[in-house]
Motif scaffolding. Structure first.
Motif, PDB file in Angstrom:
ATOM      1  N   ALA A  56       0.826  -1.208   0.000  1.00 19.29           N
ATOM      2  CA  ALA A  56       0.000   0.000   0.000  1.00 19.29           C
ATOM      3  C   ALA A  56       0.862   1.260   0.000  1.00 19.29           C
ATOM      4  CB  ALA A  56      -0.928   0.003   1.216  1.00 19.29           C
ATOM      5  N   LEU A  57       2.053   1.166   0.561  1.00 23.05           N
ATOM      6  CA  LEU A  57       2.940   2.330   0.625  1.00 23.05           C
ATOM      7  C   LEU A  57       3.762   2.497  -0.656  1.00 23.05           C
ATOM      8  CD1 LEU A  57       3.711   4.617   2.546  1.00 23.05           C
ATOM      9  CD2 LEU A  57       5.490   3.136   3.483  1.00 23.05           C
ATOM     10  N   ILE A  58       4.169   1.390  -1.269  1.00 19.97           N
ATOM     11  CA  ILE A  58       4.963   1.445  -2.500  1.00 19.97           C
ATOM     12  C   ILE A  58       4.161   2.199  -3.569  1.00 19.97           C
ATOM     13  CG2 ILE A  58       6.026   0.098  -4.360  1.00 19.97           C
ATOM     14  CD1 ILE A  58       7.518  -0.209  -1.726  1.00 19.97           C
ATOM     15  N   GLY A  59       4.818   3.148  -4.202  1.00 23.26           N
ATOM     16  CA  GLY A  59       4.176   3.923  -5.258  1.00 23.26           C
ATOM     17  C   GLY A  59       3.505   5.196  -4.792  1.00 23.26           C
ATOM     18  N   CYS A  60       3.379   5.391  -3.465  1.00 20.51           N
ATOM     19  CA  CYS A  60       2.800   6.652  -2.983  1.00 20.51           C
ATOM     20  C   CYS A  60       3.691   7.802  -3.438  1.00 20.51           C
ATOM     21  CB  CYS A  60       2.703   6.651  -1.461  1.00 20.51           C
ATOM     22  SG  CYS A  60       1.387   5.614  -0.838  1.00 20.51           S
ATOM     23  N   PRO A  61       3.096   8.901  -3.845  1.00 21.85           N
ATOM     24  CA  PRO A  61       3.907  10.017  -4.339  1.00 21.85           C
ATOM     25  C   PRO A  61       4.718  10.681  -3.232  1.00 21.85           C
ATOM     26  CG  PRO A  61       1.574  10.587  -4.329  1.00 21.85           C
ATOM     27  CD  PRO A  61       1.660   9.148  -3.941  1.00 21.85           C
ATOM     28  N   TYR A  62       5.836  11.256  -3.656  1.00 21.65           N
ATOM     29  CA  TYR A  62       6.692  12.006  -2.753  1.00 21.65           C
ATOM     30  C   TYR A  62       6.083  13.371  -2.501  1.00 21.65           C
ATOM     31  CZ  TYR A  62      10.762  14.373  -0.820  1.00 21.65           C
ATOM     32  OH  TYR A  62      11.612  15.068  -0.008  1.00 21.65           O
ATOM     33  N   GLY A  63       6.105  13.771  -1.245  1.00 20.02           N
ATOM     34  CA  GLY A  63       5.690  15.114  -0.875  1.00 20.02           C
ATOM     35  C   GLY A  63       6.496  15.547   0.327  1.00 20.02           C
ATOM     36  N   LEU A  64       7.270  16.593   0.186  1.00 23.64           N
ATOM     37  CA  LEU A  64       8.112  17.072   1.270  1.00 23.64           C
ATOM     38  C   LEU A  64       7.261  17.374   2.491  1.00 23.64           C
ATOM     39  CD1 LEU A  64      11.050  17.693   1.894  1.00 23.64           C
ATOM     40  CD2 LEU A  64      10.629  20.035   1.146  1.00 23.64           C
ATOM     41  N   GLY A  65       7.572  16.739   3.597  1.00 24.82           N
ATOM     42  CA  GLY A  65       6.809  16.904   4.826  1.00 24.82           C
ATOM     43  C   GLY A  65       5.625  15.966   4.940  1.00 24.82           C
ATOM     44  N   GLY A  66       5.403  15.114   3.927  1.00 26.40           N
ATOM     45  CA  GLY A  66       4.265  14.194   3.939  1.00 26.40           C
ATOM     46  C   GLY A  66       4.398  13.122   5.004  1.00 26.40           C
ATOM     47  N   ARG A  67       3.311  12.865   5.710  1.00 20.20           N
ATOM     48  CA  ARG A  67       3.323  11.880   6.795  1.00 20.20           C
ATOM     49  C   ARG A  67       2.178  10.877   6.703  1.00 20.20           C
ATOM     50  NH1 ARG A  67       7.569  13.756   6.857  1.00 20.20           N
ATOM     51  NH2 ARG A  67       8.657  14.834   8.511  1.00 20.20           N
ATOM     52  N   THR A  68       1.442  10.884   5.596  1.00 18.18           N
ATOM     53  CA  THR A  68       0.352   9.920   5.434  1.00 18.18           C
ATOM     54  C   THR A  68       0.625   9.109   4.178  1.00 18.18           C
ATOM     55  OG1 THR A  68      -1.027  11.339   4.042  1.00 18.18           O
ATOM     56  CG2 THR A  68      -1.258  11.588   6.441  1.00 18.18           C
ATOM     57  N   ALA A  69      -0.105   8.023   4.017  1.00 20.77           N
ATOM     58  CA  ALA A  69       0.108   7.174   2.847  1.00 20.77           C
ATOM     59  C   ALA A  69      -0.275   7.878   1.547  1.00 20.77           C
ATOM     60  CB  ALA A  69      -0.663   5.865   3.005  1.00 20.77           C
TER      61      ALA A  69
ATOM     62  N   MET B  17       9.602  20.824   9.076  1.00 25.80           N
ATOM     63  CA  MET B  17      10.246  22.102   8.804  1.00 25.80           C
ATOM     64  C   MET B  17       9.522  22.689   7.619  1.00 25.80           C
ATOM     65  SD  MET B  17      14.347  21.412   9.131  1.00 25.80           S
ATOM     66  CE  MET B  17      14.785  23.092   8.732  1.00 25.80           C
ATOM     67  N   PRO B  18       9.535  23.981   7.473  1.00 28.62           N
ATOM     68  CA  PRO B  18       8.882  24.558   6.298  1.00 28.62           C
ATOM     69  C   PRO B  18       9.576  24.095   5.015  1.00 28.62           C
ATOM     70  CG  PRO B  18      10.053  26.248   7.550  1.00 28.62           C
ATOM     71  CD  PRO B  18      10.111  24.984   8.348  1.00 28.62           C
ATOM     72  N   ALA B  19       8.790  23.793   3.995  1.00 29.29           N
ATOM     73  CA  ALA B  19       9.335  23.314   2.726  1.00 29.29           C
ATOM     74  C   ALA B  19      10.330  24.299   2.136  1.00 29.29           C
ATOM     75  CB  ALA B  19       8.208  23.041   1.733  1.00 29.29           C
ATOM     76  N   GLU B  20      10.126  25.585   2.387  1.00 28.31           N
ATOM     77  CA  GLU B  20      11.047  26.568   1.824  1.00 28.31           C
ATOM     78  C   GLU B  20      12.444  26.489   2.451  1.00 28.31           C
ATOM     79  OE1 GLU B  20       8.409  28.681   4.865  1.00 28.31           O
ATOM     80  OE2 GLU B  20       8.067  27.367   3.181  1.00 28.31           O
ATOM     81  N   ALA B  21      12.588  25.721   3.527  1.00 26.60           N
ATOM     82  CA  ALA B  21      13.914  25.527   4.114  1.00 26.60           C
ATOM     83  C   ALA B  21      14.829  24.794   3.144  1.00 26.60           C
ATOM     84  CB  ALA B  21      13.807  24.758   5.423  1.00 26.60           C
ATOM     85  N   GLY B  22      14.251  24.013   2.262  1.00 28.42           N
ATOM     86  CA  GLY B  22      15.038  23.282   1.272  1.00 28.42           C
ATOM     87  C   GLY B  22      15.409  21.895   1.750  1.00 28.42           C
ATOM     88  N   ARG B  23      15.584  21.018   0.782  1.00 26.79           N
ATOM     89  CA  ARG B  23      15.867  19.615   1.071  1.00 26.79           C
ATOM     90  C   ARG B  23      17.149  19.441   1.875  1.00 26.79           C
ATOM     91  NH1 ARG B  23      16.526  15.996  -4.052  1.00 26.79           N
ATOM     92  NH2 ARG B  23      18.011  17.644  -4.350  1.00 26.79           N
ATOM     93  N   ALA B  24      18.202  20.185   1.540  1.00 29.18           N
ATOM     94  CA  ALA B  24      19.477  20.032   2.245  1.00 29.18           C
ATOM     95  C   ALA B  24      19.351  20.424   3.713  1.00 29.18           C
ATOM     96  CB  ALA B  24      20.556  20.860   1.561  1.00 29.18           C
ATOM     97  N   ALA B  25      18.639  21.508   3.995  1.00 28.28           N
ATOM     98  CA  ALA B  25      18.463  21.950   5.378  1.00 28.28           C
ATOM     99  C   ALA B  25      17.618  20.949   6.164  1.00 28.28           C
ATOM    100  CB  ALA B  25      17.809  23.329   5.412  1.00 28.28           C
ATOM    101  N   ILE B  26      16.593  20.422   5.528  1.00 25.46           N
ATOM    102  CA  ILE B  26      15.748  19.434   6.198  1.00 25.46           C
ATOM    103  C   ILE B  26      16.541  18.170   6.484  1.00 25.46           C
ATOM    104  CG2 ILE B  26      13.724  17.945   5.903  1.00 25.46           C
ATOM    105  CD1 ILE B  26      12.472  20.357   4.339  1.00 25.46           C
ATOM    106  N   ALA B  27      17.319  17.705   5.509  1.00 24.72           N
ATOM    107  CA  ALA B  27      18.142  16.510   5.702  1.00 24.72           C
ATOM    108  C   ALA B  27      19.132  16.708   6.844  1.00 24.72           C
ATOM    109  CB  ALA B  27      18.864  16.159   4.411  1.00 24.72           C
ATOM    110  N   ALA B  28      19.757  17.879   6.901  1.00 26.26           N
ATOM    111  CA  ALA B  28      20.719  18.160   7.963  1.00 26.26           C
ATOM    112  C   ALA B  28      20.036  18.188   9.327  1.00 26.26           C
ATOM    113  CB  ALA B  28      21.422  19.488   7.691  1.00 26.26           C
TER     114      ALA B  28
END
Length: 135
Positions: free
Chosen positions: A9-22, A48-59
């Motif tokens: 059910a989880l495989i194939g779910c779309p990517y969404g920064l900050g997403g926490r549901t299936a 974190m706010p999406a505008e923080a950017g992927r690198a900042a969120i990863a860090a």
């Protein structure tokens, strides 16, 4: 739902920064869902706010206090969190599952939630794999 149903059910779910549901997840969200649904482990929400950017969120995830609750292990084990990195992404998170000979379920921008072997991940540039058992 059984284990295979939860994973599929989880495989194939779309990517969404900050997403926490299936419906839409990022790498932390996919790990959070699998830990809860398959292993009964609650990981705290992290946002974190999406505008923080992927690198900042990863860090920020890399140094989050939750990390102190993870015990690093030498080899993969069912349900272990997998941290990894590559040139374009300094930090990434997945969940190791023993299904199908060993797979890492993770969410990436271009594909959404996918299941890859370690060999496949290495072939597309992921390195520095570490395995952790969350509390």
């Amino acid at each position: 739902m059984n284990r295979a149903d939860i994973i599929n059910a989880l495989i194939g779910c779309p990517y969404g920064l900050g997403g926490r549901t299936a419906g839409t997840v990022d790498c932390y969200g996919a790990a959070k869902i699998l830990q809860r649904e398959l292993f009964g482990r609650d990981m705290p929400d992290f946002s974190m706010p999406a505008e923080a950017g992927r690198a900042a969120i990863a860090a920020a995830i890399a140094v989050h206090p939750e990390r102190s609750r993870w015990r690093e292990i030498a080899a993969p084990a069912d349900g272990a969190l997998v941290t990894m990195a590559r040139n374009t992404c300094g930090y990434h998170l997945g969940t190791w599952l023993e299904d199908d000979g060993g797979i890492v379920v993770h969410a990436i921008e271009d594909c959404g939630v996918v299941a890859d072997t370690l060999q496949t991940l290495q072939a597309v540039g992921w390195r520095r794999f570490r395995f952790h058992l969350p509390a």
